[in-house]
Design a protein around this motif. Structure first.
Motif, PDB file in Angstrom:
ATOM      1  N   SER A  22       4.910 -10.090  -1.159  1.00 16.11           N
ATOM      2  CA  SER A  22       3.661 -10.810  -1.476  1.00 16.11           C
ATOM      3  C   SER A  22       2.439 -10.271  -0.788  1.00 16.11           C
ATOM      4  CB  SER A  22       3.954 -12.346  -1.222  1.00 16.11           C
ATOM      5  OG  SER A  22       3.931 -12.517   0.354  1.00 16.11           O
ATOM      6  N   GLY A  23       1.270 -10.960  -1.422  1.00 17.28           N
ATOM      7  CA  GLY A  23      -0.157 -10.370  -0.806  1.00 17.28           C
ATOM      8  C   GLY A  23      -0.370  -8.877  -0.895  1.00 17.28           C
ATOM      9  N   ILE A  24      -0.738  -8.320   0.378  1.00 11.83           N
ATOM     10  CA  ILE A  24      -1.078  -7.095   0.435  1.00 11.83           C
ATOM     11  C   ILE A  24       0.521  -6.330   0.518  1.00 11.83           C
ATOM     12  CG2 ILE A  24      -1.629  -5.270   2.062  1.00 11.83           C
ATOM     13  CD1 ILE A  24      -3.627  -7.183   3.208  1.00 11.83           C
ATOM     14  N   GLY A  25       1.258  -6.734   0.882  1.00 18.05           N
ATOM     15  CA  GLY A  25       2.810  -6.351   1.069  1.00 18.05           C
ATOM     16  C   GLY A  25       3.377  -5.945  -0.579  1.00 18.05           C
ATOM     17  N   ALA A  26       3.067  -6.765  -1.386  1.00 18.43           N
ATOM     18  CA  ALA A  26       3.609  -6.592  -2.784  1.00 18.43           C
ATOM     19  C   ALA A  26       2.855  -5.508  -3.277  1.00 18.43           C
ATOM     20  CB  ALA A  26       3.256  -7.780  -3.642  1.00 18.43           C
ATOM     21  N   SER A  27       1.476  -5.354  -2.967  1.00 18.91           N
ATOM     22  CA  SER A  27       0.676  -4.209  -3.776  1.00 18.91           C
ATOM     23  C   SER A  27       1.421  -2.869  -2.937  1.00 18.91           C
ATOM     24  CB  SER A  27      -0.553  -4.331  -3.409  1.00 18.91           C
ATOM     25  OG  SER A  27      -1.087  -5.410  -3.962  1.00 18.91           O
ATOM     26  N   LEU A  28       1.731  -2.902  -1.603  1.00 23.86           N
ATOM     27  CA  LEU A  28       2.304  -1.747  -0.868  1.00 23.86           C
ATOM     28  C   LEU A  28       3.525  -1.406  -1.423  1.00 23.86           C
ATOM     29  CD1 LEU A  28       1.510  -2.748   2.584  1.00 23.86           C
ATOM     30  CD2 LEU A  28       0.274  -1.000   1.379  1.00 23.86           C
ATOM     31  N   THR A  29       4.458  -2.342  -1.933  1.00 25.41           N
ATOM     32  CA  THR A  29       5.562  -2.175  -2.409  1.00 25.41           C
ATOM     33  C   THR A  29       5.543  -1.349  -3.883  1.00 25.41           C
ATOM     34  OG1 THR A  29       6.930  -3.850  -1.160  1.00 25.41           O
ATOM     35  CG2 THR A  29       7.674  -3.359  -3.421  1.00 25.41           C
ATOM     36  N   ASP A  30       4.478  -1.927  -4.658  1.00 26.00           N
ATOM     37  CA  ASP A  30       4.298  -1.336  -5.732  1.00 26.00           C
ATOM     38  C   ASP A  30       3.784   0.197  -5.747  1.00 26.00           C
ATOM     39  OD1 ASP A  30       3.623  -0.950  -8.553  1.00 26.00           O
ATOM     40  OD2 ASP A  30       2.002  -2.346  -8.571  1.00 26.00           O
ATOM     41  N   GLY A  31       2.926   0.216  -4.837  1.00 27.06           N
ATOM     42  CA  GLY A  31       2.168   1.510  -4.579  1.00 27.06           C
ATOM     43  C   GLY A  31       3.133   2.760  -4.080  1.00 27.06           C
ATOM     44  N   PHE A  32       4.023   2.135  -3.250  1.00 30.11           N
ATOM     45  CA  PHE A  32       4.793   3.386  -2.724  1.00 30.11           C
ATOM     46  C   PHE A  32       5.700   3.633  -4.018  1.00 30.11           C
ATOM     47  CE2 PHE A  32       3.783   2.550   1.627  1.00 30.11           C
ATOM     48  CZ  PHE A  32       3.579   3.771   2.159  1.00 30.11           C
ATOM     49  N   MET A  33       6.206   2.570  -4.571  1.00 34.18           N
ATOM     50  CA  MET A  33       7.398   2.855  -5.900  1.00 34.18           C
ATOM     51  C   MET A  33       6.580   3.655  -7.034  1.00 34.18           C
ATOM     52  SD  MET A  33       9.512  -0.749  -6.301  1.00 34.18           S
ATOM     53  CE  MET A  33      10.694   0.287  -7.313  1.00 34.18           C
ATOM     54  N   ASP A  34       5.195   3.595  -7.172  1.00 32.27           N
ATOM     55  CA  ASP A  34       4.629   4.502  -7.998  1.00 32.27           C
ATOM     56  C   ASP A  34       4.743   5.893  -7.732  1.00 32.27           C
ATOM     57  OD1 ASP A  34       3.370   4.110 -10.528  1.00 32.27           O
ATOM     58  OD2 ASP A  34       1.395   4.197  -9.453  1.00 32.27           O
ATOM     59  N   GLN A  35       4.938   6.167  -6.385  1.00 33.67           N
ATOM     60  CA  GLN A  35       4.708   7.161  -5.809  1.00 33.67           C
ATOM     61  C   GLN A  35       6.334   7.983  -5.868  1.00 33.67           C
ATOM     62  OE1 GLN A  35       2.195   9.594  -4.806  1.00 33.67           O
ATOM     63  NE2 GLN A  35       0.844   7.534  -5.264  1.00 33.67           N
ATOM     64  N   GLY A  36       7.301   7.248  -6.364  1.00 39.08           N
ATOM     65  CA  GLY A  36       8.640   7.536  -6.475  1.00 39.08           C
ATOM     66  C   GLY A  36       9.410   7.578  -4.971  1.00 39.08           C
ATOM     67  N   ALA A  37       8.917   6.586  -4.102  1.00 36.74           N
ATOM     68  CA  ALA A  37       9.611   6.363  -2.938  1.00 36.74           C
ATOM     69  C   ALA A  37      10.752   5.476  -3.250  1.00 36.74           C
ATOM     70  CB  ALA A  37       8.463   5.929  -1.805  1.00 36.74           C
ATOM     71  N   LYS A  38      11.854   5.284  -2.327  1.00 37.05           N
ATOM     72  CA  LYS A  38      12.810   4.451  -2.032  1.00 37.05           C
ATOM     73  C   LYS A  38      12.218   3.404  -1.104  1.00 37.05           C
ATOM     74  CE  LYS A  38      16.238   8.212  -2.424  1.00 37.05           C
ATOM     75  NZ  LYS A  38      17.505   8.799  -2.133  1.00 37.05           N
ATOM     76  N   VAL A  39      12.079   2.207  -1.651  1.00 37.71           N
ATOM     77  CA  VAL A  39      11.532   1.165  -0.864  1.00 37.71           C
ATOM     78  C   VAL A  39      12.265  -0.015  -0.597  1.00 37.71           C
ATOM     79  CG1 VAL A  39       9.434  -0.553  -0.952  1.00 37.71           C
ATOM     80  CG2 VAL A  39       9.199   1.373  -2.018  1.00 37.71           C
TER      81      VAL A  39
END
Length: 256
Positions: A22-39
């Motif tokens: 949620s919040g900033i954290g949700a955007s971080l999860t999305d952003g790292f996954m967009d880079q192909g990271a395993k989150v």
């Protein structure tokens, strides 16, 4: 979110985010996954629906582990489970926090302990939990979220601002201690990011107007505005940057 850069070394990286649903954290999860990271991410509330959304968007599912970060043994177990699923955690983002408003004279010992447990103690033990895996992997990046609130001397939540300041001190000490292991430890201090929680609880028209008057850049911060800097700190692009505090606030706190 709008992708502005690709950090190639984050593809396949094992990333652990507190409060990542949620919040900033949700955007971080999305952003790292967009880079192909395993989150992998933890959160106190059920984030299954958010994990479903991320799976639909990215074609892979983040590992959601329900956890109250004040339960240190559970937090450590979640780090271990993330490492088992994705390999040793090489990026830790300590994002979860609670800026519950409180006045000094109303604080009792139980509230003090809870605020410190959420905003400072959990950060330390999350770092402790990932460091052995980072050492074995030959390095890693720890990103501790702070806030500009303590820099501004804001009243109304002194335990929160005290924790933010403490996070900076801890970040510098860990950077010094574990630099020989190529573990970088930095802090990231956002300004007033208008998450849904902020909009629901504290963002009055008067307060927003007064804050905007202090900002150099005349746009309110959104969760996605914090993602790029976090990716940069996680990536080898910032490989010689450690022990620092990076401010993302639109120019409220101007130092020099």
């Amino acid at each position: 979110m709008k992708e502005t850069a690709t950090f190639h070394d984050l593809k396949g990286a094992s990333v652990f985010i507190t409060g990542g649903g949620s919040g900033i954290g949700a955007s971080l999860t999305d952003g790292f996954m967009d880079q192909g990271a395993k989150v992998a991410f933890v959160g106190r509330s059920d984030a299954t629906e958010f994990a479903d959304e991320m799976e639909a968007k990215h074609g892979v599912r983040p590992l959601f582990l329900q956890c109250d970060i004040t339960d240190i043994e559970r937090l450590k177990a979640c780090v271990a489970q993330a490492a088992e699923a994705h390999g040793p955690v090489t990026t830790l983002v300590n994002n979860a926090a609670n800026d519950k408003r409180h006045s000094t004279m109303e604080v009792d010992s139980d509230f003090w302990d809870w605020m410190i447990a959420v905003n400072f103690k959990a950060y330390f033990f999350a770092c402790q939990a990932v460091i052995p895996g980072m050492q074995a992997a030959g390095g890693g990046s720890i990103i501790n979220f702070s806030s500009i609130s303590y820099m501004m001397g804001n009243a109304g939540y002194p335990i929160y601002t005290g924790s933010n300041s403490g996070i900076n001190g801890m970040t510098r000490s860990l950077a010094r201690e574990f630099g020989p292991d190529r573990i970088r430890v930095n802090a990231l201090a956002p300004g007033w990011v208008l998450t849904q929680k902020q909009l629901d609880q504290w963002a009055t028209p008067e307060g927003l107007a007064a804050h905007m008057e202090r900002q150099c850049l005349k746009d309110h911060l959104e969760p996605d505005d914090i993602v790029g800097a976090t990716l940069f700190l996680a990536s080898g692009t910032s490989r010689m940057m450690t022990g620092q505090s990076l401010v993302i606030d639109g120019g409220v706190v101007v130092t020099g």
